[in-house]
Enzyme design. Structure first.
Site, PDB file in Angstrom:
ATOM      1  N   ASP A  13     -50.298 -23.843  20.447  1.00 60.02           N
ATOM      2  CA  ASP A  13     -51.584 -23.539  21.091  1.00 60.02           C
ATOM      3  C   ASP A  13     -52.233 -24.764  21.737  1.00 60.02           C
ATOM      4  O   ASP A  13     -53.456 -24.865  21.797  1.00 60.02           O
ATOM      5  CB  ASP A  13     -52.561 -22.903  20.082  1.00 60.02           C
ATOM      6  N   HIS A  41     -48.921 -17.887  25.677  1.00 60.55           N
ATOM      7  CA  HIS A  41     -49.273 -18.915  26.652  1.00 60.55           C
ATOM      8  C   HIS A  41     -50.282 -18.355  27.653  1.00 60.55           C
ATOM      9  O   HIS A  41     -49.964 -17.472  28.443  1.00 60.55           O
ATOM     10  CB  HIS A  41     -47.996 -19.444  27.331  1.00 60.55           C
ATOM     11  N   GLN A 222     -44.466 -23.009  20.749  1.00 55.78           N
ATOM     12  CA  GLN A 222     -44.922 -23.573  19.469  1.00 55.78           C
ATOM     13  C   GLN A 222     -45.179 -25.080  19.651  1.00 55.78           C
ATOM     14  O   GLN A 222     -45.471 -25.510  20.752  1.00 55.78           O
ATOM     15  CB  GLN A 222     -43.930 -23.313  18.335  1.00 55.78           C
TER      16      GLN A 222
HETATM   17  P1  IMO Z   1     -47.479 -21.050  21.110  1.00 52.70           P
HETATM   18  O1  IMO Z   1     -46.232 -21.128  21.931  1.00 52.70           O
HETATM   19  C1  IMO Z   1     -49.281 -21.415  17.187  1.00 52.70           C
HETATM   20  C2  IMO Z   1     -46.896 -20.224  13.726  1.00 52.70           C
HETATM   21  C3  IMO Z   1     -47.335 -18.999  12.963  1.00 52.70           C
HETATM   22  C4  IMO Z   1     -46.836 -19.351  11.568  1.00 52.70           C
HETATM   23  C5  IMO Z   1     -45.527 -20.067  11.857  1.00 52.70           C
HETATM   24  C6  IMO Z   1     -44.307 -19.178  11.762  1.00 52.70           C
HETATM   25  O2  IMO Z   1     -48.482 -20.093  21.606  1.00 52.70           O
HETATM   26  O3  IMO Z   1     -48.046 -22.423  20.891  1.00 52.70           O
HETATM   27  P2  IMO Z   1     -43.309 -17.221  13.250  1.00 52.70           P
HETATM   28  O4  IMO Z   1     -43.956 -16.015  13.872  1.00 52.70           O
HETATM   29  O5  IMO Z   1     -42.719 -18.153  14.231  1.00 52.70           O
HETATM   30  O6  IMO Z   1     -42.384 -16.858  12.142  1.00 52.70           O
HETATM   31  O7  IMO Z   1     -44.514 -17.996  12.526  1.00 52.70           O
HETATM   32  O8  IMO Z   1     -45.641 -20.578  13.171  1.00 52.70           O
HETATM   33  N1  IMO Z   1     -46.691 -20.003  15.171  1.00 52.70           N
HETATM   34  C7  IMO Z   1     -47.525 -20.451  16.118  1.00 52.70           C
HETATM   35  N2  IMO Z   1     -48.708 -21.084  16.018  1.00 52.70           N
HETATM   36  N3  IMO Z   1     -48.780 -21.174  18.391  1.00 52.70           N
HETATM   37  C8  IMO Z   1     -47.584 -20.575  18.513  1.00 52.70           C
HETATM   38  O9  IMO Z   1     -46.958 -20.450  19.698  1.00 52.70           O
HETATM   39  C9  IMO Z   1     -46.917 -20.126  17.346  1.00 52.70           C
HETATM   40  N4  IMO Z   1     -45.770 -19.479  17.098  1.00 52.70           N
HETATM   41  C10 IMO Z   1     -45.637 -19.424  15.764  1.00 52.70           C
HETATM   42  O10 IMO Z   1     -48.716 -18.835  12.998  1.00 52.70           O
HETATM   43  O11 IMO Z   1     -47.699 -20.284  10.971  1.00 52.70           O
HETATM   44 MG    MG Z   2     -50.350 -19.595  21.091  1.00 53.36          MG
END
Ligand code: IMO
Ligand code: MG
Length: 424
Positions: A13, A41, A222
């Site tokens: 994020d 995104h 992520q």
């Molecule tokens: P973007 O690309 C923030 C976090 C989840 C959880 C951990 C595992 O938007 O930055 P999962 O669904 O992958 O098994 O979850 O990772 N998480 C994210 N946190 N932004 C993301 O993506 C995330 N994708 C997964 O909240 O703690």
């Molecule tokens: Mg996100």
């Protein structure tokens, strides 16, 4: 030509969507290399907002082709919703998107398994987005997964049924109730929809493009602190979110990686469980959440908030070989009297500059305080107009981490972006 990489240095994020959308105009190809619809995104332009989960953030730029790489896990239902919403904006998505046949498919029972596994963990749950990410990557490395290219095989349905049968016995072991009848129908409809897109051998696609001197921008999902190897295991996602993941997730050699740009927020957020040394549980944290609109783009969950953590940031810079930094959302700190930055940790009474191995260690951050700038940054478009206190803050970060900040983003819109001269 090389593959430039843009990735998040914190817990996700960071604002990757906005930056990739801004930079995409310089790149004929944008490629996602890992993660799946756990990503959210967000893009804002010409009065419109859009959240992308699977499709690369270059899709709204004319002249930019987008590749969903082999390292991505792909949910056809979510993809269809996203693609149809983009088509509704009259964006010629079929001309702008190609999908690697080697990307793995998220099937409805992967999502059920995600939910069953999280439920079984009780209070120690990971806080997954429940999109089926972990179970899909598990099947990939366990050599049992289904890939996008398989949808064209005559026995695809049989292979799907065999995987589903395995999943059902696993779900039953959890004692978890479920019903996927409706989802399954929707999933097979979405598979037919997927067949109308261009499916490619992504590794050839990318390498041939590089051979033709086309620049590629790889878009991470992520963040480095959620990396399956280097994040706070087990509170991580299931893919390699670091720069090396771009090589594996696209099929490009390490020598083909160009500039690595690391995105970070001027403070920190985390969604889901796991350590967060600088987390604030007070009204300052709430202020960050409200002013920064820190609610998940994928799940709507309130994000945990805290001060910028330079120990974690330096770790991520090291892991990724970051050449330049992109600082997001400094405008969220506009009204703060004092701004803090963690420069070291105290772990078991010892001061350290390293992220501890022990995910459960009690970590006390050591802060340096800065005077707030108390000015609205959101309308500033030139570096020379930035207040002195802000420049003091940013220069301190650059000096501490040894990498220049080349882009400063001061709001969600494309326009609210200051691109500085490359200092490094
Ligand atoms: P973007 O690309 C923030 C976090 C989840 C959880 C951990 C595992 O938007 O930055 P999962 O669904 O992958 O098994 O979850 O990772 N998480 C994210 N946190 N932004 C993301 O993506 C995330 N994708 C997964 O909240 O703690
Ligand atoms: Mg996100």
């Amino acid at each position: 030509m090389k593959v430039d990489v843009v990735l998040g240095l914190q817990w996700g994020d960071e604002g990757k969507g906005k930056i990739v959308d801004v930079l995409a105009q310089r790149y004929p190809i944008v490629a996602r290399f890992q993660g799946g619809p756990n990503a959210g995104h967000s893009l804002h332009f010409e009065g419109t907002s859009f959240v992308l989960h699977t499709i690369p953030s270059g899709v709204f730029r004319k002249g930019t082709a987008n590749l969903i790489g082999n390292g991505v896990v792909f949910d056809p239902i979510i993809f269809r919703e996203e693609a149809e919403a983009i088509e509704a904006l009259n964006v010629p998505i079929r001309e702008r998107l190609v999908i690697s046949k080697k990307a793995h498919l998220i099937v409805p029972t992967h999502r059920v398994l995600d939910a069953a596994s999280e439920k079984s963990k009780g209070a120690s749950k990971i806080g997954s987005t429940l999109k089926g990410i972990g179970p899909t990557y598990k099947d990939k490395t366990g050599r049992e997964g289904l890939r996008i290219g398989d949808i064209l095989a005559a026995d695809f349905r049989d292979r799907y049924e065999a995987l589903k049968a395995k999943h059902i016995s696993q779900i039953n072991n959890f004692g978890f109730e479920f019903n996927i009848d409706e989802q399954e129908k929707e999933w097979f409809d979405a598979i037919e929809y997927l067949k109308t897109f261009t499916l490619v051998d992504g590794e050839y696609y990318i390498n041939q493009a590089l051979g033709k001197s086309l620049r590629v921008l790889a878009e991470g999902a992520q963040g480095s602190m959620l990396d399956v190897d280097f994040g706070s295991y087990p509170f991580v996602t299931s893919s390699s979110t670091c720069c090396a993941g771009a090589c594996i997730g696209l099929g490009v050699a390490p020598s083909k990686i160009g500039t690595v740009s690391g995105i970070f927020k001027a403070y920190c957020t985390r969604v889901g469980s796991g350590p967060f040394p600088t987390e604030l549980h007070d009204e300052v944290g709430e202020d960050l959440r409200q002013k920064g609109h820190e609610f998940g783009a994928t799940t709507g969950r309130p994000r945990r908030t805290g001060w910028l953590d330079l120990v974690a940031l330096k770790y991520a810079i090291m892991l990724n070989g970051v050449d330049e930094l992109i600082m997001m959302k400094a405008d969220v700190l506009d009204t703060f009297e004092t701004i803090k930055v963690a420069t070291a940790y105290k772990v078991d009474g010892e001061i350290t500059n390293q992220v501890p191995y022990d995910t459960y260690a009690t970590v006390e951050p050591i802060y340096k305080e800065f005077k707030g700038w108390k000015k609205d940054l959101s309308q500033i478009r030139k570096e020379e107009d930035l207040p002195f206190e802000f420049m003091t803050y940013i220069r301190f970060i650059e000096e501490e981490v040894g990498v220049p900040v080349s882009i400063i983003s001061l709001g969600p819109d494309r326009e609210a972006t200051i691109i500085r001269e490359k200092i490094g």
